[in-house]
Motif scaffolding. Sequence first.
Motif, PDB file in Angstrom:
ATOM      1  N   SER A  81      10.718  22.182  62.044  1.00 50.91           N
ATOM      2  CA  SER A  81       9.454  22.790  61.611  1.00 50.91           C
ATOM      3  C   SER A  81       9.028  22.346  60.216  1.00 50.91           C
ATOM      4  N   ILE A  82       9.673  21.350  59.640  1.00 52.54           N
ATOM      5  CA  ILE A  82       9.301  20.868  58.312  1.00 52.54           C
ATOM      6  C   ILE A  82       7.998  20.079  58.408  1.00 52.54           C
ATOM      7  N   ARG A 100      17.348  26.298  53.357  1.00 52.63           N
ATOM      8  CA  ARG A 100      16.302  25.313  53.055  1.00 52.63           C
ATOM      9  C   ARG A 100      16.392  24.929  51.585  1.00 52.63           C
ATOM     10  N   ILE A 101      16.224  23.642  51.323  1.00 51.74           N
ATOM     11  CA  ILE A 101      16.263  23.135  49.959  1.00 51.74           C
ATOM     12  C   ILE A 101      15.110  22.158  49.778  1.00 51.74           C
ATOM     13  N   LEU A 107      11.569  18.462  51.359  1.00 49.98           N
ATOM     14  CA  LEU A 107      12.066  19.682  51.966  1.00 49.98           C
ATOM     15  C   LEU A 107      13.096  19.330  53.031  1.00 49.98           C
ATOM     16  N   ALA A 108      14.213  20.029  53.040  1.00 47.67           N
ATOM     17  CA  ALA A 108      15.296  19.715  53.964  1.00 47.67           C
ATOM     18  C   ALA A 108      16.064  20.984  54.293  1.00 47.67           C
ATOM     19  N   VAL A 109      16.928  20.865  55.281  1.00 47.68           N
ATOM     20  CA  VAL A 109      17.841  21.936  55.665  1.00 47.68           C
ATOM     21  C   VAL A 109      19.251  21.442  55.396  1.00 47.68           C
ATOM     22  N   ARG A 121      25.939  18.313  55.619  1.00 49.40           N
ATOM     23  CA  ARG A 121      24.802  17.805  56.389  1.00 49.40           C
ATOM     24  C   ARG A 121      23.506  18.200  55.689  1.00 49.40           C
ATOM     25  N   VAL A 122      22.626  17.238  55.513  1.00 52.28           N
ATOM     26  CA  VAL A 122      21.292  17.480  54.961  1.00 52.28           C
ATOM     27  C   VAL A 122      20.300  16.798  55.884  1.00 52.28           C
ATOM     28  N   CYS A 123      19.401  17.573  56.453  1.00 45.82           N
ATOM     29  CA  CYS A 123      18.431  17.041  57.411  1.00 45.82           C
ATOM     30  C   CYS A 123      17.027  17.253  56.866  1.00 45.82           C
ATOM     31  N   HIS A 124      16.344  16.157  56.527  1.00 44.68           N
ATOM     32  CA  HIS A 124      14.945  16.199  56.135  1.00 44.68           C
ATOM     33  C   HIS A 124      14.072  16.194  57.401  1.00 44.68           C
TER      34      HIS A 124
END
Length: 457
Positions: A383-384, A403-404, A391-393, A355-358
Amino acid sequence: MTDLVTLAELGAPLAATGGAVYARHAHPAVYWSTVGLPLSVARLLASYSSTMDACGLTVEPSRWRALAVRAATRREVRPVPPRRGVIRPNSTGLRVRLRLAPGQESADVAASAERLRHAWGVHAVYVRDVKPGVVELRLVGYDVLRKVRMPRRVDSGLLRVPVALREDATAFVRDYRAVPHELVLGATLSGKSMYLRHLITGLAAQPVALVGIDCKRGVELAPFAPRLSALATDPDEAAELLPVLVKEMEDRYDLIKARQGIAPGTLDEEITSDVWGLPENERPAPIVLFVDEVAELFLVATRKDEERRDEMVTHLIRLAQLGRAAGIYLEVCGQRFGAELGKGATMLRAQLTGRVCHRVNDEASAKMALGDIAPEAVYAACSIAPELPGLAVAGDTSGGWSRIRTPYLSLADAAATCRESAHLAPDVPALAPFRRYVPPVPVAASETVVAPRSVTE
């Protein structure tokens, strides 16, 4: 004259201080290498024992050590901190290993990471288990996600793509062998397309068949058509392509059965091996399916569209459930992906391990991506800031998350990489009808190889 000499003497230190402050904000990597690193090392060496004692990471010394200290120095016996290893500095921070005392665990050190950060004047402190009784502290000197610079050395390989930078200054590697399917969510201008570009360009140089479904008329994936083995740009084409992929998956299962002597009537679900157990000369090329804006496959307007939607969703679910063993992997992208899309959405999401969430527009969207695997990561995704695209989680079903941020890659550069690697696309006969014809790029007059003859000749 004395006043002028005094001002001259003060000018140099003020100029150096001003330069350091400017470098800290404008060029943090330079500031860390010249100023931040020596200061942090000095703080660590000078206050190591007292800091560990204040964080509750010290233990009472052994009886023999206490007797030796009293006999040799006749001073008070103090609690013993974890044994510290050699400090290893690098361009983003420094690393140091600690040997824990009996009764301590890595969670005790991780709980004090914020205190250690303030005590030693660094941006962040991360704790990693090395082996039983030994942990590694990774001290990051500055915010590496503000201006992404990928590490020079990254462990890559077949179906392994370094796509982003973690907040601890290590590379985030998309490994399809370990995490076969992934869901990527993000609002408009959140950096989702940039993440997709890095994946495609990273796989373009590998013997991997790339398949794209982009129901936005191909505006996202069409520039990469020279390297794609198949491309569908509307729901009608996607409805024709997905059954072909399912048939290719079934043929690969038949190949595994024939090679391993499994009876032809055996159900696919009962086969535990995969294509990687086949000899290299018989192994089919892996396939990575990119689905951009997956909601377009779920939205319907008429009953006929609803029947087509159900068929496509069923094919996607089958690919997600059984595709890994056949060497078929899914990368599903969208802005939202919840039960409101229709039947099968939740079941498909459950099969997507990574899972990657921007940045998303609401908390519900973040919960769709991370709520079922890492609930504490939902707040981090919400909070991005909008001014930090890319930036993503990132998380997976193990519960871990970080965070990435992906570095910038222009569409022109990504398309050029796909054109240059078009000859590396594996031959998959079943996908040949869906491969787009891309006319060759015309050569400009100034780029001609043969120079024109002059009039005098």
